[in-house]
Structure formats: C-alpha cells, structure tokens
Write an enzyme that holds these catalytic residues in place. Structure first.
Site, short mmCIF file in Angstrom:
data_model
loop_
_atom_site.label_atom_id
_atom_site.label_comp_id
_atom_site.label_asym_id
_atom_site.label_seq_id
_atom_site.Cartn_x
_atom_site.Cartn_y
_atom_site.Cartn_z
N THR A 43 27.87 -93.25 39.24
CA THR A 43 28.07 -93.07 37.72
C THR A 43 29.40 -93.42 37.37
O THR A 43 29.39 -94.25 35.91
CB THR A 43 27.39 -91.60 37.15
OG1 THR A 43 26.45 -92.12 37.15
CG2 THR A 43 27.01 -92.41 35.57
N HIS A 46 29.86 -96.52 37.32
CA HIS A 46 29.22 -97.78 36.24
C HIS A 46 30.35 -98.18 35.23
O HIS A 46 30.43 -98.33 35.13
CB HIS A 46 28.10 -97.82 36.74
CG HIS A 46 26.75 -97.88 38.19
ND1 HIS A 46 26.91 -99.45 37.82
CD2 HIS A 46 26.46 -97.14 38.46
CE1 HIS A 46 26.48 -99.45 39.63
NE2 HIS A 46 26.53 -98.25 39.40
N HIS A 64 31.60 -85.46 36.98
CA HIS A 64 30.74 -83.93 36.89
C HIS A 64 30.63 -83.51 38.12
O HIS A 64 29.21 -82.49 38.17
CB HIS A 64 29.69 -84.93 36.03
CG HIS A 64 29.06 -86.48 36.71
ND1 HIS A 64 29.72 -87.29 36.43
CD2 HIS A 64 28.26 -86.00 37.94
CE1 HIS A 64 28.46 -87.74 37.36
NE2 HIS A 64 27.79 -86.91 38.21
N GLU A 65 31.18 -83.75 38.62
CA GLU A 65 30.63 -83.24 40.40
C GLU A 65 31.51 -82.00 40.44
O GLU A 65 32.81 -82.68 41.61
CB GLU A 65 30.88 -84.13 41.39
CG GLU A 65 29.65 -85.53 41.59
CD GLU A 65 29.60 -86.15 42.12
OE1 GLU A 65 28.71 -87.43 42.49
OE2 GLU A 65 29.87 -86.20 43.84
N CYS A 116 15.61 -84.03 28.29
CA CYS A 116 15.33 -82.96 27.67
C CYS A 116 15.64 -84.41 26.22
O CYS A 116 17.63 -84.95 26.55
CB CYS A 116 16.85 -82.27 27.68
SG CYS A 116 17.38 -81.17 26.17
N ILE A 202 24.93 -91.26 47.64
CA ILE A 202 23.58 -90.62 47.75
C ILE A 202 23.03 -90.81 48.79
O ILE A 202 22.10 -90.32 49.23
CB ILE A 202 23.05 -91.00 46.07
CG1 ILE A 202 23.81 -90.60 45.13
CG2 ILE A 202 21.35 -90.72 45.77
CD1 ILE A 202 23.89 -88.96 44.40
N ARG A 228 30.93 -96.12 56.14
CA ARG A 228 29.24 -95.90 56.53
C ARG A 228 27.98 -95.51 55.99
O ARG A 228 27.60 -94.72 56.94
CB ARG A 228 28.54 -97.02 54.46
CG ARG A 228 29.86 -96.25 53.16
CD ARG A 228 29.99 -96.49 52.02
NE ARG A 228 30.58 -96.22 51.11
CZ ARG A 228 30.23 -96.75 49.80
NH1 ARG A 228 28.82 -97.32 49.59
NH2 ARG A 228 31.15 -96.04 48.54
#
Length: 383
Positions: A43, A46, A64-65, A116, A202, A228
C-alpha cells in the site's frame, strides 16, 4: 528531551525527507512507542506511485506495519485492546485501520467492522501538520492518544517476540482473515488444495497461513525466482510457477492444473493485485471452488473477464479488506507459535532510518529485489 526524527513524503514520487520534532508531552491516556521495525507495505508503494484512490494529507508519514516498545505512558494508559496489562517496556504493535466501535458497521455488523465509517488510520490519513507529528512508522517514535483518537487500538506482543517479527503481525492477520472469510462462506476446509497468486510479502505470508489453517497442498504463482519463489518454497509451497518463464495465461492455467491434478484447486487467492490474476485464477479452480480477492487494495482499473465463467463453474467469489479489531491477536499468536517453523525473518531485508535508507527500501521493494523491505530506526531493538 532530545528531538525526534520523522520521515515524510511531500507527494507521489517525492523522496523521503527527515524532519525533527519536539519530544511530546504525554497526557493520561497517551503513550509514546519507540519503533523497532516497520515494514514497507505494498500500500505504501501504491501511494508513492500515485495509485491511492482517495485524497491524502500530504505531507505525511508512511508506515503501518509497526513493532515497537512503550517508552512513556500516561497514568490511565494501562491495558491493550484485549485487556492485557501495558507499561513502560511492553512490546506492542498498532494496526493501521482501527474501527471506531460506534458507527453503523461496528455496532450492527461487527464482522464487517473493517468497513468502519470513521476509522483511525496511522501511516495514511493523519497529516504531518497534526501535532505532535508522529503518526506513522517511518519514524523513530509513534504517538498514540486514546482521548484525541478514541478509535486507537494497541496490541501487546509477547515479551520474547523480536520486534522484527511483531512487524509482520499486521500483514499476516490480513491473510488469516481472508481464509476465515472463505471458511465462513463454506469455501475452505481442512485438506483443501490452495493456489496463491503473487509471491510478494502478502503471498508468502498467505502460503504460511494456508498451511496453519489446514490446507493440504499449497502452490504459489509469481516472480521472480530469487528471492521470492525460492522463499515461497522455504515457507512450504510444494510447487511454484514462475510467471516470467510461463508467460501466457493459458500456459499458467495449465501448469497449475498439471500440478494439482484432477479438476483444479479448491481455493485460489489473489495476493498480487494485478488485473490479470482474476481471470486466470478462476480457471485454476475446480467447479464449485472459491476465489478470494485480497490483492486489489488500490484501484488497478477494470478487469476484462466473462462472468459466465463464474456462473457456469458455480464459483464462490469473495473479497477481503484488511481485518477487524478482534482479528489481530490471531496473527500475533500464529507468529509466536510458529516462530521456529517458518523462516519469517528471512522475508525481511533491513534498512537504516535515513533518507537514503528509506529511499532504497522503497526502491528495492518496487523493483522486487526484496520480499519485505523493513526499516529499523533502532537496530538494537529489532532483534
């Protein structure tokens, strides 16, 4: 107190800029988290490519991780969202999407609290201009305040969990919720054959989650081989399909069907976010199988496909967006239980907290030179 360094970006394509801000005062229901490790999420990439579909408060701090440790807490900041006691020295993480607990979806559809209407978002919707300016993981510290942002949720990590490992709990939880969505819809059960489309962070985490949640066989489709696909096999994928070598959709569909045998896979999950994945993935499924889309976090545009195939194959098609407040402990617990079973830390390539280090972490992730670029402001805390 010494000033705190925090990185911001001024807009898509802009380089990181490190700024210094004052040490904040900590009210009764607030705390300061020293960041041990913060992953670079797809994210984030992006957003920096200009693909995010909603307005963003540039400049702001990405990341945010987060795995961190509490270094200062207010008098009333005593427990996490699951009622576990917290204090100075507690290892914690905070998820990016924090449902408010009071809106229509939170109250009436708690399983869909991830939708939410007024969530708290660290690393995305809190601009740098908002004091005390510490709203994302690309920083030395993150500030949380339960009065200012009552939707905030803090989760305690096990005392012996490396903060590098804790930083994986957020993306892993997204994978767990996606499989649970399929389970509740009757589309995933013990022993099923699973195909994962995408070999980024992911996709690799989904390979592990599939096995821990009962998959019998797991196949991964992606690229490149190094690092990978090789890591996907280390994580337990019995076979991989390299989209660079198997270069046409029909050839990839046939390669997967040759591996799984029979009439196709029971479940296919897209973790790539590429528009071509869906039309290919539904043809990798057996009739009556389940397709789970969790990779389209940004709008990659319309996807040309025939919905007749969904109908005639009698498929379940599910979307999965993030997770709810009660899902996060599942990711933390899985990491703790299986820390020696999977090569979690081999996913991560570590980068220093500097303008050059953050820039390289982002560029290497975009070039797929890494699986999970991870920024470590305080290296001594990461291990």
């Amino acid at each position: 107190m010494q000033p705190i360094r925090v990185a911001t970006h001024d807009g898509p394509g802009a380089p990181p800029v490190i700024r210094s801000v004052p040490w904040p005062k900590i009210p009764d229901k607030a705390a300061l988290i020293k960041v041990g490790a913060c992953g670079v999420c797809g994210t984030d990439l992006h957003i920096l490519k200009g693909h995010w579909p909603k307005p963003l408060p540039w400049p702001f701090t990405l990341g945010h991780e987060i795995g961190g440790v509490l270094v200062e807490v207010g008098a009333e900041f005593k427990e996490d969202f699951m009622s576990k006691p917290l204090g100075v020295g507690s290892k914690v993480m905070i998820p990016p999407l924090m449902p408010c607990g009071r809106c229509y979806y939170c109250l009436h559809y708690p399983q869909s609290a991830n939708k939410c209407l007024t969530p708290v978002y660290y690393g995305r919707y809190l601009g740098f201009d908002k004091a005390p300016h510490l709203w994302g993981g690309f920083a030395e510290y993150v500030y949380v305040d339960l009065d200012m942002l009552p939707g905030t949720k803090i989760y305690k990590l096990p005392d012996d969990m490396p903060l590098r490992l804790g930083a994986l709990s957020e993306p892993l939880t997204s994978c767990i919720r996606a499989f649970n969505r399929a389970t509740r819809a009757g589309g995933f059960s013990w022993g099923d054959t699973v195909v994962i489309q995408g070999s980024g962070p992911i996709g690799i985490l989904a390979v592990a989650a599939a096995q821990e949640m009962g998959a019998g066989r797991v196949i991964c489709v992606g690229a490149p081989e190094m690092p990978r696909l090789a890591l996907a096999r280390q994580f337990g994928a019995e076979a991989t399909v390299d989209i660079g070598e198997v270069s046409t959709p029909q050839a990839r569909i046939q390669a997967v069907r040759d591996i799984v045998g029979g009439f196709g896979a029971d479940l296919v999950m897209d973790c790539s976010g590429h528009p071509s994945a869906g039309p290919e993935g539904i043809e990798m499924l057996r009739d009556g199988g389940t397709y789970v889309e969790m990779g389209q976090f940004t709008d990659a545009g319309s996807i040309e496909t025939s919905w007749h195939r969904i109908c005639t194959k009698d498929l379940n098609v599910l979307g999965s967006w993030g997770f709810t407040g009660n899902d996060l402990p599942l990711g933390v617990d899985m990491l703790s239980r299986t820390r020696d079973k999977y090569p979690w830390l081999e996913m991560q390539t570590l980068y220093p907290f500097s303008e050059e280090g953050i820039g390289r972490a982002v560029a290497d992730a975009m070039a797929m030179k890494t699986v999970k670029s991870t920024i470590v402001p305080w290296p001594e805390l990461a291990e």
